[in-house]
Design a protein around this motif. Structure first.
Motif, PDB file in Angstrom:
ATOM      1  N   ALA A 194       0.878  -1.258   0.126  1.00 41.59           N
ATOM      2  CA  ALA A 194       0.034   0.133   0.005  1.00 41.59           C
ATOM      3  C   ALA A 194       1.070   1.177  -0.118  1.00 41.59           C
ATOM      4  O   ALA A 194       2.215   1.288   0.323  1.00 41.59           O
ATOM      5  CB  ALA A 194      -0.903   0.017   1.047  1.00 41.59           C
ATOM      6  N   GLN A 195       0.308   2.276  -0.458  1.00 45.87           N
ATOM      7  CA  GLN A 195       0.897   3.619  -0.227  1.00 45.87           C
ATOM      8  C   GLN A 195       0.519   4.118   0.975  1.00 45.87           C
ATOM      9  O   GLN A 195      -0.538   4.273   1.440  1.00 45.87           O
ATOM     10  CB  GLN A 195       0.701   4.451  -1.642  1.00 45.87           C
ATOM     11  N   GLU A 196       1.459   5.235   1.480  1.00 49.93           N
ATOM     12  CA  GLU A 196       1.057   6.122   2.820  1.00 49.93           C
ATOM     13  C   GLU A 196      -0.255   6.750   2.429  1.00 49.93           C
ATOM     14  O   GLU A 196      -0.402   7.198   1.343  1.00 49.93           O
ATOM     15  CB  GLU A 196       2.131   6.835   2.978  1.00 49.93           C
ATOM     16  N   GLY A 197      -0.861   6.838   3.530  1.00 52.77           N
ATOM     17  CA  GLY A 197      -2.430   7.424   3.241  1.00 52.77           C
ATOM     18  C   GLY A 197      -3.364   6.631   2.921  1.00 52.77           C
ATOM     19  O   GLY A 197      -4.649   7.024   2.934  1.00 52.77           O
ATOM     20  N   ASP A 198      -3.048   5.558   2.359  1.00 49.64           N
ATOM     21  CA  ASP A 198      -4.128   4.437   1.967  1.00 49.64           C
ATOM     22  C   ASP A 198      -5.136   3.945   3.126  1.00 49.64           C
ATOM     23  O   ASP A 198      -4.635   3.922   3.896  1.00 49.64           O
ATOM     24  CB  ASP A 198      -3.503   3.306   0.951  1.00 49.64           C
ATOM     25  N   THR A 199      -6.097   3.491   2.610  1.00 54.78           N
ATOM     26  CA  THR A 199      -6.786   2.544   3.512  1.00 54.78           C
ATOM     27  C   THR A 199      -6.782   1.153   3.244  1.00 54.78           C
ATOM     28  O   THR A 199      -6.987   0.985   1.872  1.00 54.78           O
ATOM     29  CB  THR A 199      -8.313   3.180   3.569  1.00 54.78           C
ATOM     30  N   VAL A 200      -6.493   0.464   4.009  1.00 57.68           N
ATOM     31  CA  VAL A 200      -6.251  -1.007   3.649  1.00 57.68           C
ATOM     32  C   VAL A 200      -7.084  -2.115   4.452  1.00 57.68           C
ATOM     33  O   VAL A 200      -7.330  -1.658   5.496  1.00 57.68           O
ATOM     34  CB  VAL A 200      -4.575  -1.249   4.014  1.00 57.68           C
ATOM     35  N   ASP A 201      -7.772  -2.979   3.632  1.00 55.86           N
ATOM     36  CA  ASP A 201      -8.460  -3.953   4.230  1.00 55.86           C
ATOM     37  C   ASP A 201      -7.634  -5.261   4.305  1.00 55.86           C
ATOM     38  O   ASP A 201      -7.500  -5.806   3.355  1.00 55.86           O
ATOM     39  CB  ASP A 201      -9.809  -4.155   3.675  1.00 55.86           C
ATOM     40  N   LEU A 202      -7.152  -5.723   5.608  1.00 57.16           N
ATOM     41  CA  LEU A 202      -6.879  -7.062   5.669  1.00 57.16           C
ATOM     42  C   LEU A 202      -7.811  -7.948   5.994  1.00 57.16           C
ATOM     43  O   LEU A 202      -8.786  -7.899   6.861  1.00 57.16           O
ATOM     44  CB  LEU A 202      -5.914  -7.023   6.931  1.00 57.16           C
ATOM     45  N   GLN A 203      -7.983  -9.135   5.386  1.00 53.21           N
ATOM     46  CA  GLN A 203      -9.130 -10.147   5.288  1.00 53.21           C
ATOM     47  C   GLN A 203      -8.672 -11.515   5.517  1.00 53.21           C
ATOM     48  O   GLN A 203      -7.784 -12.089   4.884  1.00 53.21           O
ATOM     49  CB  GLN A 203      -9.790 -10.087   3.998  1.00 53.21           C
ATOM     50  N   CYS A 204      -9.097 -12.005   6.582  1.00 51.94           N
ATOM     51  CA  CYS A 204      -9.156 -13.548   6.797  1.00 51.94           C
ATOM     52  C   CYS A 204     -10.594 -14.028   6.535  1.00 51.94           C
ATOM     53  O   CYS A 204     -11.679 -13.563   7.201  1.00 51.94           O
ATOM     54  CB  CYS A 204      -8.890 -13.599   8.388  1.00 51.94           C
ATOM     55  N   LEU A 205     -10.742 -15.266   5.928  1.00 53.49           N
ATOM     56  CA  LEU A 205     -11.941 -15.761   5.719  1.00 53.49           C
ATOM     57  C   LEU A 205     -12.247 -16.724   6.952  1.00 53.49           C
ATOM     58  O   LEU A 205     -11.318 -17.484   7.281  1.00 53.49           O
ATOM     59  CB  LEU A 205     -12.186 -16.442   4.345  1.00 53.49           C
ATOM     60  N   VAL A 206     -13.347 -16.876   7.281  1.00 50.15           N
ATOM     61  CA  VAL A 206     -13.481 -17.547   8.747  1.00 50.15           C
ATOM     62  C   VAL A 206     -14.988 -18.374   8.446  1.00 50.15           C
ATOM     63  O   VAL A 206     -15.849 -17.744   8.011  1.00 50.15           O
ATOM     64  CB  VAL A 206     -13.487 -16.896  10.073  1.00 50.15           C
ATOM     65  N   SER A 207     -14.960 -19.675   8.866  1.00 45.25           N
ATOM     66  CA  SER A 207     -16.028 -20.425   8.794  1.00 45.25           C
ATOM     67  C   SER A 207     -16.136 -21.138  10.125  1.00 45.25           C
ATOM     68  O   SER A 207     -15.271 -21.358  10.605  1.00 45.25           O
ATOM     69  CB  SER A 207     -16.273 -21.267   7.378  1.00 45.25           C
TER      70      SER A 207
END
Length: 163
Positions: free
Chosen positions: A32-45
């Motif tokens: 990502a670039q500085e200032g971005d919004t990042v979504d880290l994602q784990c799939l859970v079931s």
């Protein structure tokens, strides 16, 4: 099967499924670039669906280093997520590192919590006002032309541009 009592004391059986945790394909190493919004994602079931706990690990030492706990971007030791997503707004280079998602300790089963790791790399943003210095090293171009042929070619190009 887990039994739950319904309104009139009649047991209802619900199927229980142990938790599973994965990272979507191509999302275990994010840039990502500085200032971005990042979504880290784990799939859970799983049933019941477990709560996801996010934490940050900081590697110290060499390749066989033991991971130590580091603070999350909001300053906490860990963050809960019910949908498996950790949203980080306005990322900075200091937020780069390894993030761990894991099922909560109580997940409806007597099983060890599942976990996955995501690597986040935050790069400096060129639009933030810091411009890279141009490369001023000299470049030699090998054309296969001698000086006379090169001069003739330049003259021809100039001549063609004037018409």
């Amino acid at each position: 099967m887990q039994q739950v009592k319904a309104g009139i004391n009649k047991p209802v059986s619900l199927p229980a499924v142990p938790p599973e945790l994965t990272v979507p394909r191509g999302r275990s190493h994010l840039i990502a670039q500085e200032g971005d919004t990042v979504d880290l994602q784990c799939l859970v079931s799983g049933k019941p669906k477990p709560i996801i706990l996010w934490s940050r690990v900081e590697e110290s030492g060499g390749a066989a280093a033991v991971a130590a706990a580091a603070l999350m971007p909001d300053g906490s030791a860990e963050t809960e997520s019910y949908d498996g997503v950790l949203r980080i707004s306005n990322v900075t280079r200091e937020m780069s590192g390894t993030y761990r998602c894991q099922t909560s300790q109580y997940n409806g089963f007597n099983v060890k919590p599942r976990e996955a790791l995501i690597q986040l790399v935050v790069q400096s943003d060129a639009a933030s006002g810091t411009k890279a210095e141009p490369d001023r090293r000299s470049v030699k171009l090998k054309t296969g032309l001698n000086k006379d042929s090169f001069f003739l070619l330049l003259t021809l190009v100039y001549f063609l541009q004037t018409f």
